[in-house]
Design a protein around this motif. Sequence first.
Motif, PDB file in Angstrom:
ATOM      1  N   ILE A   8       0.815  -1.218   0.000  1.00 55.16           N
ATOM      2  CA  ILE A   8       0.000   0.000   0.000  1.00 55.16           C
ATOM      3  C   ILE A   8       0.845   1.264   0.000  1.00 55.16           C
ATOM      4  CG2 ILE A   8      -1.646   1.365   1.338  1.00 55.16           C
ATOM      5  CD1 ILE A   8      -3.026  -1.175   2.154  1.00 55.16           C
ATOM      6  N   ALA A   9       1.822   1.341   0.890  1.00 50.12           N
ATOM      7  CA  ALA A   9       2.624   2.563   1.003  1.00 50.12           C
ATOM      8  C   ALA A   9       3.320   2.895  -0.316  1.00 50.12           C
ATOM      9  CB  ALA A   9       3.647   2.397   2.120  1.00 50.12           C
ATOM     10  N   GLU A  10       3.859   1.863  -0.979  1.00 48.71           N
ATOM     11  CA  GLU A  10       4.595   2.095  -2.218  1.00 48.71           C
ATOM     12  C   GLU A  10       3.690   2.511  -3.366  1.00 48.71           C
ATOM     13  OE1 GLU A  10       7.548  -0.332  -5.323  1.00 48.71           O
ATOM     14  OE2 GLU A  10       6.867  -1.291  -3.452  1.00 48.71           O
ATOM     15  N   TYR A  11       2.495   1.926  -3.422  1.00 50.43           N
ATOM     16  CA  TYR A  11       1.618   2.157  -4.572  1.00 50.43           C
ATOM     17  C   TYR A  11       0.474   3.131  -4.292  1.00 50.43           C
ATOM     18  CZ  TYR A  11       4.035  -1.651  -6.893  1.00 50.43           C
ATOM     19  OH  TYR A  11       4.997  -2.435  -7.476  1.00 50.43           O
ATOM     20  N   MET A  12       0.472   3.764  -3.119  1.00 51.39           N
ATOM     21  CA  MET A  12      -0.590   4.707  -2.794  1.00 51.39           C
ATOM     22  C   MET A  12      -0.708   5.847  -3.809  1.00 51.39           C
ATOM     23  SD  MET A  12      -3.090   5.024  -0.816  1.00 51.39           S
ATOM     24  CE  MET A  12      -2.716   3.916   0.533  1.00 51.39           C
ATOM     25  N   PRO A  13       0.408   6.368  -4.371  1.00 47.61           N
ATOM     26  CA  PRO A  13       0.266   7.433  -5.384  1.00 47.61           C
ATOM     27  C   PRO A  13      -0.597   7.019  -6.577  1.00 47.61           C
ATOM     28  CG  PRO A  13       2.525   7.332  -4.616  1.00 47.61           C
ATOM     29  CD  PRO A  13       1.832   6.137  -4.021  1.00 47.61           C
ATOM     30  N   TYR A  14      -0.563   5.736  -6.958  1.00 44.80           N
ATOM     31  CA  TYR A  14      -1.406   5.269  -8.058  1.00 44.80           C
ATOM     32  C   TYR A  14      -2.879   5.411  -7.695  1.00 44.80           C
ATOM     33  CZ  TYR A  14       2.717   3.200 -10.303  1.00 44.80           C
ATOM     34  OH  TYR A  14       3.933   3.008 -10.912  1.00 44.80           O
ATOM     35  N   TYR A  15      -3.213   5.050  -6.463  1.00 40.72           N
ATOM     36  CA  TYR A  15      -4.604   5.151  -6.007  1.00 40.72           C
ATOM     37  C   TYR A  15      -5.040   6.612  -5.926  1.00 40.72           C
ATOM     38  CZ  TYR A  15      -4.764   0.171  -4.828  1.00 40.72           C
ATOM     39  OH  TYR A  15      -4.766  -1.204  -4.892  1.00 40.72           O
ATOM     40  N   PHE A  16      -4.170   7.480  -5.415  1.00 40.90           N
ATOM     41  CA  PHE A  16      -4.528   8.893  -5.310  1.00 40.90           C
ATOM     42  C   PHE A  16      -4.762   9.503  -6.690  1.00 40.90           C
ATOM     43  CE2 PHE A  16      -2.231   9.338  -0.981  1.00 40.90           C
ATOM     44  CZ  PHE A  16      -3.392   8.936  -0.339  1.00 40.90           C
ATOM     45  N   LYS A  17      -3.922   9.116  -7.647  1.00 37.59           N
ATOM     46  CA  LYS A  17      -4.117   9.601  -9.015  1.00 37.59           C
ATOM     47  C   LYS A  17      -5.430   9.065  -9.588  1.00 37.59           C
ATOM     48  CE  LYS A  17      -1.851   9.879 -13.536  1.00 37.59           C
ATOM     49  NZ  LYS A  17      -0.664   9.482 -14.344  1.00 37.59           N
ATOM     50  N   GLY A  18      -5.734   7.805  -9.275  1.00 37.72           N
ATOM     51  CA  GLY A  18      -6.995   7.214  -9.726  1.00 37.72           C
ATOM     52  C   GLY A  18      -8.195   7.920  -9.128  1.00 37.72           C
ATOM     53  N   MET A 178     -10.269   2.267 -10.608  1.00 38.56           N
ATOM     54  CA  MET A 178     -10.260   0.846 -10.948  1.00 38.56           C
ATOM     55  C   MET A 178      -9.050   0.506 -11.816  1.00 38.56           C
ATOM     56  SD  MET A 178     -11.968  -1.808 -10.232  1.00 38.56           S
ATOM     57  CE  MET A 178     -11.774  -3.520 -10.709  1.00 38.56           C
ATOM     58  N   TYR A 179      -8.695   1.417 -12.703  1.00 37.86           N
ATOM     59  CA  TYR A 179      -7.515   1.207 -13.544  1.00 37.86           C
ATOM     60  C   TYR A 179      -6.251   1.170 -12.686  1.00 37.86           C
ATOM     61  CZ  TYR A 179      -4.417   1.762 -17.592  1.00 37.86           C
ATOM     62  OH  TYR A 179      -3.461   1.577 -18.549  1.00 37.86           O
ATOM     63  N   ALA A 180      -6.213   2.032 -11.660  1.00 31.46           N
ATOM     64  CA  ALA A 180      -5.073   2.052 -10.744  1.00 31.46           C
ATOM     65  C   ALA A 180      -4.939   0.709 -10.031  1.00 31.46           C
ATOM     66  CB  ALA A 180      -5.241   3.180  -9.726  1.00 31.46           C
ATOM     67  N   ALA A 181      -6.087   0.145  -9.632  1.00 33.98           N
ATOM     68  CA  ALA A 181      -6.063  -1.161  -8.959  1.00 33.98           C
ATOM     69  C   ALA A 181      -5.503  -2.238  -9.885  1.00 33.98           C
ATOM     70  CB  ALA A 181      -7.471  -1.533  -8.494  1.00 33.98           C
ATOM     71  N   LYS A 182      -5.835  -2.151 -11.172  1.00 33.34           N
ATOM     72  CA  LYS A 182      -5.321  -3.134 -12.135  1.00 33.34           C
ATOM     73  C   LYS A 182      -3.806  -3.000 -12.295  1.00 33.34           C
ATOM     74  CE  LYS A 182      -9.590  -3.511 -14.845  1.00 33.34           C
ATOM     75  NZ  LYS A 182     -10.234  -3.264 -16.164  1.00 33.34           N
ATOM     76  N   ILE A 183      -3.316  -1.769 -12.287  1.00 30.67           N
ATOM     77  CA  ILE A 183      -1.865  -1.552 -12.386  1.00 30.67           C
ATOM     78  C   ILE A 183      -1.154  -2.167 -11.186  1.00 30.67           C
ATOM     79  CG2 ILE A 183      -0.047   0.205 -12.304  1.00 30.67           C
ATOM     80  CD1 ILE A 183      -1.813   1.987 -13.990  1.00 30.67           C
ATOM     81  N   VAL A 184      -1.728  -1.938 -10.005  1.00 32.80           N
ATOM     82  CA  VAL A 184      -1.136  -2.488  -8.781  1.00 32.80           C
ATOM     83  C   VAL A 184      -1.173  -4.015  -8.813  1.00 32.80           C
ATOM     84  CG1 VAL A 184      -1.273  -2.562  -6.269  1.00 32.80           C
ATOM     85  CG2 VAL A 184      -1.711  -0.421  -7.472  1.00 32.80           C
ATOM     86  N   GLN A 185      -2.258  -4.579  -9.324  1.00 32.34           N
ATOM     87  CA  GLN A 185      -2.342  -6.036  -9.465  1.00 32.34           C
ATOM     88  C   GLN A 185      -1.187  -6.564 -10.315  1.00 32.34           C
ATOM     89  OE1 GLN A 185      -6.412  -6.438 -11.004  1.00 32.34           O
ATOM     90  NE2 GLN A 185      -6.910  -7.725  -9.250  1.00 32.34           N
ATOM     91  N   GLY A 186      -0.958  -5.908 -11.453  1.00 35.73           N
ATOM     92  CA  GLY A 186       0.082  -6.370 -12.351  1.00 35.73           C
ATOM     93  C   GLY A 186       1.485  -6.202 -11.785  1.00 35.73           C
ATOM     94  N   SER A 187       1.660  -5.192 -10.940  1.00 34.79           N
ATOM     95  CA  SER A 187       2.985  -4.918 -10.382  1.00 34.79           C
ATOM     96  C   SER A 187       3.306  -5.768  -9.162  1.00 34.79           C
ATOM     97  CB  SER A 187       3.093  -3.434 -10.014  1.00 34.79           C
ATOM     98  OG  SER A 187       2.904  -2.612 -11.142  1.00 34.79           O
TER      99      SER A 187
END
Length: 226
Positions: A8-18, A178-187
């Motif tokens: 979560i901490a590492e990928y939180m910026p993706y969620y905030f952008k989403g 939702m797109y951000a969640a998919k990116i995090v899934q793939g990473s």
Amino acid sequence: MNLDFSFIAEYMPYYFKGIKYTLLISFVAVLFGAIFGSILFYMKSSNFHIWKIKPLKILAVAYIEIIRGTPMILQIFIVYAGAEPFLGIDLTALQSAFIAIALNSAAYVSEIVRAGIDAVDKGQMEAARSLGMKKSTAMILIVVPQAIRNILPAIGNEFVTVIKESSMASVVGVGELMYAAKIVQGSTYRSLEPLIVAAGFYFILTFTLGRVISLIERRMKVSDIR
């Protein structure tokens, strides 16, 4: 099954952008949906006719029924894929999402406007007409201001609905929540946890907005009593 949320901490910026794109799409879609929805309502209520045919009413009713009878995800695909071959306009994924969701929202807002105006006592219009007002003037000065009190809370609820439905914009590559969640899934190679985090953010957005709408509605009722 062990759930791991250490990402979560590492990928939180993706969620905030989403979240930013989700709110932007929802706000723009509801704003233009409200404008176009009001136009649809007046088209549907229009007495303009050619012989015995009312073309504006027919167009409005057909549009509303088609939009409400087809899935939003299909409408997004049609706008995204059809804009260039049919209109010669090369739309980005984000522009397509704005347009498709706004057009979808308009069909529902037109019914919200109709219900809000129908809820105003018909005696208000009759009284205005008896004083010599034109119907259009009475509608603008007497009926619409009262109808807004009924319409605003419903528009707020439409905003909540659009926040959730904007997730469909991810199918054409719009970087919303939702797109951000998919990116995090793939990473992270975690299938469930990124979706749970996204669900949490959707709940926070809709719950908070729902409480704000309820507060506004209560205050409007209190002002009516006074």
